[in-house]
Scaffold this motif. Structure first.
Motif, PDB file in Angstrom:
ATOM      1  N   TYR A   1       2.831   1.892  -3.302  1.00 54.26           N
ATOM      2  CA  TYR A   1       2.088   2.493  -4.414  1.00 54.26           C
ATOM      3  C   TYR A   1       1.644   3.919  -4.099  1.00 54.26           C
ATOM      4  CZ  TYR A   1       2.410  -1.430  -7.533  1.00 54.26           C
ATOM      5  OH  TYR A   1       2.910  -2.376  -8.397  1.00 54.26           O
TER       6      TYR A   1
ATOM      7  N   PRO B   1      -9.258   6.099  -7.352  1.00 58.45           N
ATOM      8  CA  PRO B   1      -7.956   6.719  -7.142  1.00 58.45           C
ATOM      9  C   PRO B   1      -7.847   8.038  -7.895  1.00 58.45           C
ATOM     10  CG  PRO B   1      -7.829   5.244  -8.996  1.00 58.45           C
ATOM     11  CD  PRO B   1      -9.271   5.296  -8.579  1.00 58.45           C
TER      12      PRO B   1
ATOM     13  N   ASN C   1       0.844  -1.202   0.000  1.00 55.63           N
ATOM     14  CA  ASN C   1       0.000   0.000   0.000  1.00 55.63           C
ATOM     15  C   ASN C   1       0.879   1.252   0.000  1.00 55.63           C
ATOM     16  OD1 ASN C   1      -2.157  -1.761   0.335  1.00 55.63           O
ATOM     17  ND2 ASN C   1      -2.509  -1.240   2.497  1.00 55.63           N
TER      18      ASN C   1
ATOM     19  N   SER D   1      -0.221   4.486 -11.594  1.00 59.31           N
ATOM     20  CA  SER D   1       0.781   3.682 -10.868  1.00 59.31           C
ATOM     21  C   SER D   1       0.489   2.193 -10.946  1.00 59.31           C
ATOM     22  CB  SER D   1       0.830   4.113  -9.400  1.00 59.31           C
ATOM     23  OG  SER D   1       1.114   5.487  -9.299  1.00 59.31           O
ATOM     24  N   GLY D   2      -0.751   1.851 -11.273  1.00 62.78           N
ATOM     25  CA  GLY D   2      -1.116   0.445 -11.390  1.00 62.78           C
ATOM     26  C   GLY D   2      -0.820  -0.144 -12.758  1.00 62.78           C
TER      27      GLY D   2
ATOM     28  N   PHE E   1      -6.954  -1.048  -2.539  1.00 65.42           N
ATOM     29  CA  PHE E   1      -6.088  -1.894  -3.357  1.00 65.42           C
ATOM     30  C   PHE E   1      -6.445  -3.375  -3.276  1.00 65.42           C
ATOM     31  CE2 PHE E   1      -2.870   1.508  -1.983  1.00 65.42           C
ATOM     32  CZ  PHE E   1      -3.007   2.234  -3.153  1.00 65.42           C
TER      33      PHE E   1
ATOM     34  N   THR F   1      -4.946  -0.754  -8.530  1.00 60.91           N
ATOM     35  CA  THR F   1      -5.060   0.547  -7.862  1.00 60.91           C
ATOM     36  C   THR F   1      -6.394   1.227  -8.176  1.00 60.91           C
ATOM     37  OG1 THR F   1      -4.001   1.705  -9.707  1.00 60.91           O
ATOM     38  CG2 THR F   1      -2.561   0.909  -7.914  1.00 60.91           C
TER      39      THR F   1
ATOM     40  N   GLY G   1      -6.407   5.008  -1.801  1.00 58.28           N
ATOM     41  CA  GLY G   1      -6.207   3.751  -2.526  1.00 58.28           C
ATOM     42  C   GLY G   1      -7.016   2.655  -1.868  1.00 58.28           C
TER      43      GLY G   1
ATOM     44  N   LEU H   1      -2.469   7.790  -9.144  1.00 56.86           N
ATOM     45  CA  LEU H   1      -2.542   6.469  -8.510  1.00 56.86           C
ATOM     46  C   LEU H   1      -3.058   5.430  -9.503  1.00 56.86           C
ATOM     47  CD1 LEU H   1      -2.110   4.798  -5.998  1.00 56.86           C
ATOM     48  CD2 LEU H   1      -4.387   5.433  -5.201  1.00 56.86           C
ATOM     49  N   HIS H   2      -4.007   5.831 -10.329  1.00 56.23           N
ATOM     50  CA  HIS H   2      -4.486   4.945 -11.391  1.00 56.23           C
ATOM     51  C   HIS H   2      -3.300   4.521 -12.284  1.00 56.23           C
ATOM     52  CE1 HIS H   2      -7.648   4.378 -14.893  1.00 56.23           C
ATOM     53  NE2 HIS H   2      -6.851   3.341 -14.753  1.00 56.23           N
TER      54      HIS H   2
END
Lengths: 545, 545
Positions: free
Chosen positions: A85, A348, A82, A355-356, A133, A156, A131, A352-353
């Motif tokens: 990310y 997110p 967590n 980052s997935g 997750f 994410t 997040g 953050l989106h």
């Protein structure tokens, strides 16, 4: 051992046992809303014009055995993941560096990035992000090695099935313990169930509690939503409005009851109201005041059934807009931009989106002498924790190289039939195209221009247990059994604040809890829970003595 | 006043309000298992061969207004009614006297009576009986009179819908209070909802709590089952077996989730295991040891899925075998006899089942100077209580007379068109034929032999409020509205011991709690919840100031 456990599992059923078990599952699922709206393949539209029917979610009749040590490792790593990310999503520079090549060829990622840049230029008015997750793993059991965890994906956005997974664990627990642990009616005797006669066990060295461990996914996910709602604080509108959470959903969602499990808990436990908003209605039903009216950009929701009662949205929880195909309306991107620039906490945020992305996962697996990203992102964790996390990486290789004179390792492995046989070639583009497996990789690469190779990543194949079996009750009521592959997901929530002059986020809430097992028929290399023989499962933990 | 309350109720809905309300009800019902299995008229068998689909039970979109005083009277009488019927069922001589004429012409009653006589001859081995009752009323509002209660029926077997009724009350409460009592999203403002602005109310004198009262039907019914299970005591088998409750159900039951609400609560709150047994399987799956083996006649259940694990049945809860049409197999009567002679506590025993005959209800309504049965059965109750109970009787008249020279009052009323216009002619035979209404009565009677007249009872028509309206979401998803008629049911449970040399039972457990409102379209004189526009409802209580 991981394979031995399956030799007599699940225990065979007499016709009477199967009838009782299946009938019990059919009724239990409806009684406890372990349900989905049926697809039109199951019930034609003209039979169900008002969309009132429901059916059981596809579920396994038995929980699947899972090694306790691997489950505990996955749980122990969740809060680290967590934070990892949240940290990646707070380091815009690093993200841009990694994604820039991909953005040139991937419209989806490019559009997301553009929205981020546009809002950045205008100035973000919300530094909190949430997040929710799910880290997905498969068991890796090459040769005689003990089983280990390999991460398939870190979700994410729109991490789903927490609501239904809790119910599957309860279903399997009911089946294994009703009316008593010593003699459940639904399951025959088996060493993995606590009631089994250990002296007659084919595997007397196995210990188990006989039913799935408790599943806290709904509690965990809902608590993180509530934390974000709380952190949003009082209304920024003048006069003030009541605040609410928005569940942003697809127009034709069939998995509604998974989502209701969260919104009901959010209300019952936290007294936080939430409303469902279909993506097609974002621009019609939400507004942001002009800069002159209110520079804080509160996101205002006007319920169509009660337009006089406006709400200010504290958190937008995305259960939609995760895949390129969902941006099919002329206003889809404008709607995403609209939400991103608002004061609502996004679950997110765009960063953050992004980052997935698969590309990020691939870069993280790079080991010294390449840059040790893990160490850089999580410097305060002991090396033992980072090593544990590293063991969950399946080796991944880029097919491009910063130095055009050096043939990347990935290209070498992909073009040799011997090494290709142990790999899968995955498009990095989100939602784009199918995976290429094993011996098909060399000829496939040779059939496309080398300039396109950088759009792929080569990943070492994970070797799940080969003898795993289970039986599934599909949503159409058919019962099918056979060899299966399972994926374990661990849920986590993380509320963090970015910016403040540092690349490192301020972590306000970090939690782990709850799991999902998805089990699918083994014949297909691909598959999601929507495919025919792919279903929701739970776990029965075992330890080899 | 009872009619005025409906003038603006339910409040009209805009299309957006109706869409939100209907969509919320569609999802809430599935999420909370306020569901039934769909009929084949809704989903053809070939679409749903494995019977996995579910749909919402037919429900009203709004609770129906109900006068608080009448609701409280109905509640206050329930335990008196419970004791009355337990007492009737304990007085075999009186029952025989009342039913003997009917038994000559009604095979169904005759067969039940025969079973009782046969078991009596062999000797009963269980003196406990359990009643799980529902007393059904309509509001009677003739002319300008204030509303009063009239009993339609007292159910002594298979009193259903307690499980779903609790959920309807919760649904309507949710709709009236989410996310706040002051501004619910689903319901427009109205004086009957607490959030209404009393100063603008068209009926400022009305007081209400704004949502349905809590509904304890599941708690009440389950507690009485648990009390009977407990009173059964330890296993009578040698060696002892675990004990369980049996839910005796129809083979093709669609109302399963109403029943599961009870069996789940029985397990969750009382830790009493229960199993479902279809009537067609009674003789195959249950046995009674021979007299030599065990003179106590324990009823042994062998679960087909686990034949090695036998149970002894403490209580047989009939959710089937209440209507003549259900005794359609060659062994149906043998199966009923088999249960009656066993040691299990029956809910109900044959005598209690018979006590629910329409004929008994009719006889009870007889007032002095005829025999005052009420006073005889309940001598220890104050006259005020008995009078309150008497006010719930709708006058009923026999069409036969003990003295052939005297024309019975019923015959006179039935043959005169003027008085017939205020009556309904009901067959006394259980499950036999339709009711004859108003002006059709004289010609109907004249078309059949006078010797058959005694098979009918003439009942004064109840005049329900004429302006009552509501809107229903049917199980096929259609939304229909209009004028309605409602029936209020109050649930009760009573465990009693008969015999002991007295005609009066020993009451071991007597409870009241929970209600059901069934609302149907007004056009049909007949109707059950299964008919098209007939649905589950709840109440919103009001008081005229």
């Amino acid at each position: 051992m991981a394979d031995n456990i399956y030799i007599s599992y699940p225990p065979p059923l007499t016709p009477e046992q199967e009838e009782y078990l299946v009938q019990t599952v059919k009724n239990w699922t409806i009684e406890h809303a372990l349900t989905v709206r049926p697809s039109t393949a199951i019930v034609p539209k003209d039979i169900n014009p008002n969309n009132v029917l429901a059916t059981n979610a596809p579920v396994t009749l038995f929980p699947s055995p899972f090694p306790k040590a691997c489950f505990e490792q996955a749980r122990s790593l969740q809060k680290v993941y967590n934070e990892l990310y949240a940290t990646i999503a707070s380091d815009e520079e690093w993200l841009e560096d990694i994604l820039q090549e991909l953005i040139k060829v991937d419209d989806f990622l490019a559009n997301l990035w553009k929205i981020h840049l546009s809002v950045k230029e205008e100035g973000y008015v919300q530094d909190l992000s949430l997040g929710m997750f799910r880290s997905d793993y498969m068991l890796h059991t090459p040769g005689d090695s003990p089983p280990s965890l390999k991460q398939v994906e870190f979700n994410t956005i729109s991490s789903s099935f927490g609501g239904l997974a809790v119910k599957v664990a309860k279903l399997h627990t009911h089946l294994a313990t009703y009316p008593s642990v010593k003699r459940p009616l639904a399951y025959p005797s088996h060493p993995l169930f606590a009631h089994s006669d250990q002296t007659n066990s084919p595997s007397p060295s196995i210990t188990t509690i006989g039913h799935p461990p408790p599943n806290d996914a709904v509690i965990t996910l809902t608590a993180s939503l509530a934390a974000a709602h709380e952190a949003y604080g009082p209304s920024k509108s003048r006069p003030q409005l009541p605040t609410c959470v928005i569940f942003l959903v697809q127009d034709d969602e069939r998995n509604v009851f998974d989502q209701y499990a969260l919104s009901s808990e959010l209300w019952n436990q936290h007294k936080v109201p939430s409303f469902r908003l279909a993506t097609s209605k974002i621009l019609a039903l939400t507004t942001i005041p002009s800069k002159d009216e209110n520079p804080n950009r509160p996101l205002i929701y006007t319920p169509p059934s009660s337009p006089a009662t406006q709400y200010e949205i504290s958190v937008v929880y995305f259960r939609a807009l995760y895949a390129p195909a969902e941006y099919d309306a002329p206003t889809s991107w404008a709607a995403r931009h609209h939400i991103e620039r608002s004061a609502a906490v996004k679950c997110p945020s765009i960063l953050l989106h992004l980052s997935g992305s698969k590309k990020i996962q691939q870069v993280l697996t790079s080991l010294p002498p390449d840059t040790d990203h893990l160490k850089n992102f999580l410097p305060h964790y002991p090396e033992s924790t980072l090593n544990s996390l590293r063991t969950t990486f399946a080796p991944q290789y880029s097919l491009s190289s910063p130095d055009p004179n050096i043939e990347p390792e990935g290209v070498r492995l992909a073009l040799s039939p011997d090494s290709a046989a142990n790999h899968v070639l995955k498009p990095q583009r989100e939602g784009g195209g199918n995976n290429i497996y094993r011996d098909k990789i060399p000829s496939y690469l040779q059939s496309i221009p080398t300039s396109q190779w950088k759009q792929y990543v080569l990943m070492e194949l994970i070797h799940p247990p080969t003898n795993a079996k289970n039986t599934v009750l599909r949503s159409d009521g058919q019962v099918v059994g056979g060899n299966v592959i399972s994926e374990l997901g661990i849920f986590g929530g993380c509320l963090y604040r970015s910016g403040n002059g540092s690349k490192k986020p301020e972590i306000l809430h970090n939690s782990e809890g709850g799991y999902l097992l998805r089990t699918k028929g083994k014949d297909s290399d691909e598959g999601g829970v929507a495919a025919g023989f792919s279903s929701l499962d739970s776990i029965i933990l075992y330890e080899d003595a």
